[in-house]
Structures are given as C-alpha cells and as structure tokens.
Write an enzyme that holds these catalytic residues in place. Structure first.
Site, PDB file in Angstrom:
ATOM      1  N   LYS A 226       0.820  -1.224   0.000  1.00  0.00           N
ATOM      2  CA  LYS A 226       0.000   0.000   0.000  1.00  0.00           C
ATOM      3  C   LYS A 226       0.852   1.271   0.000  1.00  0.00           C
ATOM      4  CE  LYS A 226      -4.320  -1.931   1.400  1.00  0.00           C
ATOM      5  NZ  LYS A 226      -5.407  -2.065   2.351  1.00  0.00           N
ATOM      6  N   ARG A 261      -3.451 -10.054   5.148  1.00  0.00           N
ATOM      7  CA  ARG A 261      -3.766 -10.126   3.710  1.00  0.00           C
ATOM      8  C   ARG A 261      -2.568  -9.602   2.927  1.00  0.00           C
ATOM      9  NH1 ARG A 261      -5.914  -6.768  -0.220  1.00  0.00           N
ATOM     10  NH2 ARG A 261      -7.451  -7.689  -1.612  1.00  0.00           N
TER      11      ARG A 261
END
Ligand code: YH5
Length: 283
Positions: A226, A261
């Site tokens: 991210k 995740r």
C-alpha cells in the site's frame, strides 16, 4: 487461550487463530489490454492461487473489482465473469478456502454458490441487500472500515480521533450484523489501511492496532504494497515495497492481528513463522 475467538470455521476447515495466518490476494482486475476473460488469463490466475496455497496461504481472497484509491465501480456481470470461473476451478483443484472480495450482494451469493467459504467486504455490508446476502450465505464475513468511496476517499480524509472513530464504526457494524441474525462467530474486523486515511492516520492505527484486537473478534489487516509503505520508503514504487510490507505484517501480528492479507505469501509466511516462534508459546 481456548474458545470460539481463537478459531475460524471455513467450511470443513477449522483455522487456528492463535497462530498467524496469511490470506493471499488474487485480483482479477483488468490490465490495459484485456479484461481478464481469456482462457490463458484464467489459467494464470489459477496457477497463481495454487502457488500461494503451496507457499502457505490459509485463505485465497479473490476479487474482481478494484478498490484502490481512484478506482471506478464495475458492473455486476463483469465482476461475476471475472471471479466465478476462477472460484469454480480453484475449489475443484485445491482444498484451500476461498474468500470473495466483493461488496455486491449478487456476487456474494454467486461466489458462495460456487464454493467460496468467506466474504471480504470493504463496505462492511453497507450496500443495499448485502446484509441479507451475507446472512443467507451463512459464511464468515470480514467487516472493513472505509471512509468515503474509492474514487475520492483519499482527497481529504478527516477524523476526530482516528482509532476511536474507526472502532465506533466497526462496533456499529457488528451490532447491525448481530441484529440481522449474523452470528458473532461469523464476523471478522479490519480497520481498512489506506481506505480514506492519510499516512498519519494509517500509522496511528498501526501503532494502536491492539485496541481493535480488544474487540475480541478475529482481526484481519491488509498492508501489503500500500501507499503508506511506499511513502515511508521515500516514494518506493509498488514493486519495491515487499520488505516494508513484511515489516508492517510483523508489527500487525504482534499487536493482535490474526490474518494478514498479502500479495507476497512466502516472504510473509516466513517472517510470521519466526515472529510466532519467538512470541507465542507452543510450536
Ligand atoms: C484490506 O486492507 N485492501 S484492496 C493500493 C495499493 C496496494 C494494494 C498500490 N481489499 C484490503 O490491496 N480487504 C483491499 O497501492 C482489502 N482489507 C480487506 N479486508 C486494496 C489493496 C491495495 C491498494
């Protein structure tokens, strides 16, 4: 540490949440040349899923709708075409539990019908019909926090107190789910790193993640690749965020996250094995 909080039932499999678990990400979103619908692309996606399972992923999360900042919604049929054939093939070729990453009730129903054993909803069942679909599907569901919508969520995120605000949202969604009839044993929570949050918001949440674990539901987090990782590495492109992502995964696990995740299963599984060996009792 015994009881329902340390276990997650996915179909016939009981996942032990006292050990860190990794969820492998498989996005079936189009590149600029095609829509992911050809046989070779389906085959490549299947091979990637099987590889992640071999590398130690406890769950494969399949998504057909990009929710990255700035992304635009796709229609239901397109999403179904991207995910359903892959779920069907994966469940026929492997025992690895499949999670469906969607916010659309029709996709939830079709995916679970095709063999998915969990729902991962970045809208926390807020779309019309999603609560009922999740109830009917009778599988665990991850409730994630997002402020705003993917198209504009990074424009000007605001909180009074990011941890308290996100926690309040999740507590509210848990209560709404409970009053719909979804059992607590079917709920997981996720603060939604990067979903309507600045770098400072994301870091505050990461530092205080234990506060979410205190809600006593399985805590799932997605930090992999991210932009917060890219920013902290001085603007590293997506391909150079692996080591930072693994460090963030370790930090999250140490503060009570049960499921990580990630796009990079093997490095994350290895790092968490070392961490768990040193920090939890029992081998
Ligand atoms: C999550 O955190 N995230 S999709 C932007 C990136 C890299 C990756 C390039 N689905 C989550 O993975 N579901 C997504 O920068 C999720 N938790 C749950 N439960 C976004 C993503 C990503 C976005």
């Amino acid at each position: 540490m015994q009881g329902s909080k340390v276990r997650l039932q996915l179909g016939k499999q009981t996942l032990d949440l006292s050990q860190p678990l990794v969820m492998g990400v498989l996005n079936r979103t189009p590149d600029s040349f095609s829509d992911g619908g050809t046989y070779t692309e389906l085959d490549a996606a299947l091979r990637q899923a099987l590889r992640m399972a071999e590398e130690g992923a406890a769950i494969i999360d399949i998504g057909g709708q990009s929710t990255r900042p700035g992304s635009i919604a796709v229609d239901t049929q397109k999403e179904l075409d991207r995910v359903i054939p892959l779920i069907e093939r994966l469940v026929s070729e492997s025992d690895v539990p499949v999670s469906i990453d969607t916010s659309k009730p029709d996709v939830m129903r079709a995916a679970v019908g095709a063999g998915a054993l969990m729902i991962n909803d970045v809208h926390a069942l807020r779309l019309p019909g999603a609560l009922e679909a999740a109830l009917d599907c009778d599988v665990p569901v991850c409730l994630m926090h997002m402020q705003g919508e993917p198209l504009s969520m990074q424009q000007d995120p605001h909180y009074v107190d990011v941890v308290a605000d996100v926690k309040r949202f999740l507590v509210d969604r848990i209560q709404v789910c409970e009053s719909t009839g979804i059992p607590r044993e079917h709920m997981l929570i996720d603060p939604g790193f990067g979903f309507g949050k600045t770098l400072a918001h994301n870091l505050t949440i990461l530092r205080q993640l234990h506060e979410f674990a205190a809600l006593r539901l399985p805590l799932l987090v997605g930090l992999s690749r991210k932009s917060m990782i890219g920013s902290l590495l001085g603007g590293a492109p997506v391909g150079e965020r692996l080591h930072g992502s693994v460090a963030a995964a370790v930090l999250a696990f140490l503060q009570g996250a049960s499921i990580i995740r990630t796009h990079d299963v093997k490095p994350t599984v290895d790092a968490l094995k070392i961490t768990a060996a040193a920090y939890t009792n029992g081998c």
